[in-house]
Design an enzyme around this catalytic site. Structure first.
Site, short mmCIF file in Angstrom:
data_model
loop_
_atom_site.label_atom_id
_atom_site.label_comp_id
_atom_site.label_asym_id
_atom_site.label_seq_id
_atom_site.Cartn_x
_atom_site.Cartn_y
_atom_site.Cartn_z
N GLU A 56 12.58 -37.27 -0.28
CA GLU A 56 13.60 -37.26 -1.33
C GLU A 56 12.97 -37.39 -2.72
OE1 GLU A 56 15.40 -39.43 2.29
OE2 GLU A 56 13.46 -39.34 1.27
N CYS A 84 16.50 -44.48 1.69
CA CYS A 84 16.23 -45.90 1.49
C CYS A 84 16.70 -46.30 0.09
CB CYS A 84 14.73 -46.17 1.65
SG CYS A 84 13.72 -45.45 0.32
N CYS A 87 14.76 -44.38 -2.80
CA CYS A 87 15.22 -43.00 -3.00
C CYS A 87 16.63 -42.98 -3.57
CB CYS A 87 15.14 -42.23 -1.69
SG CYS A 87 13.44 -42.00 -1.12
#
Length: 150
Positions: A56, A84, A87
């Site tokens: 990402e 997460c 990101c």
């Protein structure tokens, strides 16, 4: 479910398989702007010796460069795994228009946090090709565990 989401998620899965073939955690991501893929990547943490080199993060940087803008408010980011907090934070600052993800990340995903980690205008679609995305990850880690046992 929108068929275009499945179409683009399949492209993110291609990236995830590339990661797996390079012994990286198999997560792939793409960014779509006006129905055109403007960025694609996969996890590069091992290759780059960089814990922030998530798929990402790679596509956010590439897409911003392509658009010559720090904002992705008219873009859709497809990723094979729930992002997460790192990101998600980057997506917040880029004002991402829409996030679409496949597999849920029950250990490190953004949904573990009580506070919403995305820009208020970011639309989120979850579970697109969830089975395929989850299977790719679980098979990768099963293989890793078997190699460790030997």
């Amino acid at each position: 479910m929108d068929n275009s989401h499945e179409f683009y998620m399949k492209k993110a899965l291609i990236e995830a398989r590339r990661a797996s073939s390079e012994d990286e955690v198999p997560v792939g991501a793409i960014v779509v702007y006006n129905n055109i893929v403007i960025a694609k990547s996969y996890n590069l943490c091992i290759k780059l010796c960089d814990p922030t080199a998530h798929a990402e993060m790679q596509v956010i940087t590439a897409a911003c460069g392509y658009l010559n803008s720090r904002y992705l408010d008219k873009c859709i980011l497809y990723t094979t795994l729930e992002p997460c907090s790192m990101c998600s934070g980057a997506m917040y600052w880029s004002k991402l228009g829409h996030l679409v993800y496949g597999a849920k990340d029950e250990k490190r995903g953004f949904s573990l946090f009580k506070n919403h980690l995305f820009h208020p205008k970011t639309k989120i679609t979850k579970g697109v090709l969830q089975y395929e995305c989850t299977t790719l990850l679980t098979d990768f880690f099963k293989k890793k565990r078997k190699l460790k046992e030997k």
